[in-house]
Design a protein around this motif. Sequence first.
Motif, short mmCIF file in Angstrom:
data_model
loop_
_atom_site.label_atom_id
_atom_site.label_comp_id
_atom_site.label_asym_id
_atom_site.label_seq_id
_atom_site.Cartn_x
_atom_site.Cartn_y
_atom_site.Cartn_z
N ILE A 110 -1.06 10.91 17.48
CA ILE A 110 -0.51 12.10 16.56
C ILE A 110 0.46 11.36 15.49
O ILE A 110 0.70 11.55 14.24
N THR A 111 1.45 10.66 16.41
CA THR A 111 2.87 10.22 15.39
C THR A 111 2.30 9.03 14.38
O THR A 111 2.63 9.22 13.10
N THR B 129 -6.98 14.49 -8.21
CA THR B 129 -5.84 14.19 -7.02
C THR B 129 -6.55 14.12 -5.81
O THR B 129 -5.75 14.62 -4.77
N VAL B 130 -7.62 13.68 -5.66
CA VAL B 130 -8.21 13.54 -4.37
C VAL B 130 -7.77 12.18 -3.75
O VAL B 130 -7.20 11.23 -4.17
N VAL B 131 -7.41 12.15 -2.24
CA VAL B 131 -6.77 11.08 -1.79
C VAL B 131 -7.47 10.36 -0.39
O VAL B 131 -8.39 11.18 -0.13
N ALA C 215 2.13 10.50 5.38
CA ALA C 215 3.21 10.12 4.35
C ALA C 215 2.73 8.98 3.58
O ALA C 215 3.63 9.11 2.34
N LEU C 216 1.93 8.18 3.73
CA LEU C 216 1.44 7.30 2.39
C LEU C 216 0.47 7.90 1.57
O LEU C 216 0.30 7.27 0.52
N GLY C 217 0.17 9.25 1.85
CA GLY C 217 -0.67 9.99 0.70
C GLY C 217 -1.93 10.07 1.42
O GLY C 217 -3.01 9.99 0.47
N LEU D 108 -0.65 -1.57 10.95
CA LEU D 108 -1.26 -0.67 10.68
C LEU D 108 -0.88 -0.02 9.08
O LEU D 108 -1.73 -0.10 8.13
N LEU D 109 0.27 0.49 8.92
CA LEU D 109 0.71 0.75 7.75
C LEU D 109 0.89 -0.13 6.78
O LEU D 109 0.31 0.19 5.50
#
Length: 264
Positions: A45-46, A26-28, A53-55, A232-233
């Motif tokens: 930071i934000t 389970t490396v990310v 949160a995307l992993g 970006l997300l």
Amino acid sequence: MPTRHALIDIPVDGVHIAGTLIAPSTVVPGVLLVHGWDGSQQQDITRAHELAALGCICLTFDLRGHARHLAQREAVTREDNLRDVLAAYDVLVGHPAVDPSAVAVVGASYGGYLAAVLSSMRPVRWLALRVPAIYRDENWEHPKRRLNGDDLTLYRQTAIEPEKNRALAACEDFIGDVLIVESEHDSIVPHPVIENYLGAFKHVRSMTYRVQMGADHALSKKAWRQEYTQLLLAWMTDVRRAAKTEEKALPPQQTKRYESWVEP
């Protein structure tokens, strides 16, 4: 839980003994965020929390000449800051949960320039550059503050061949996925600079280019910063999904042998 293993050589007393390292699979992905000149990690930071949160595991940091090391501002060089970025990259990849083959580097302005150079020195799978700056190769060891001026302004208006610029040469050799984001009303990084970067990426897996309409260089309005974060997300989600699809289509990999997992 699925596991992975690797045959390793363990250096001890001038010889190597054999071992097998077994760990969860389970490396990310890791994401390194590089701020621009006159910035700080606080700007990221934000954004880093949302990427996490995307992993992903994210690392922000302050370049020398900024924040705690503001006293070095007049003397810090591009070499100093490149070494900062390399050191931060190595810390990120050294995290046991980070997949070293799945590293993204996100840079803005001067940080985008440094990120491009970094890609020629460390493995980078995904490269996101927002309004990446550019500088002449000459005077690499001179204080970065002395590089600004009319000559730099003129240089940024010209067409530059990749072989004549260290950052663009790194882009030409890059084979991963790229995101380039331009600000429509950018008085610091004009459109010819973006054209030079776009033209340099000749061998990439994918290229995504976006223009933030109405935005300035620093994204001085909250709405522009939020828009960039969403760009970006969305891009990071897309390229990770594409990478997973590609990996599923590949034949099973053989066990990888590491000649030196632990440095002597």
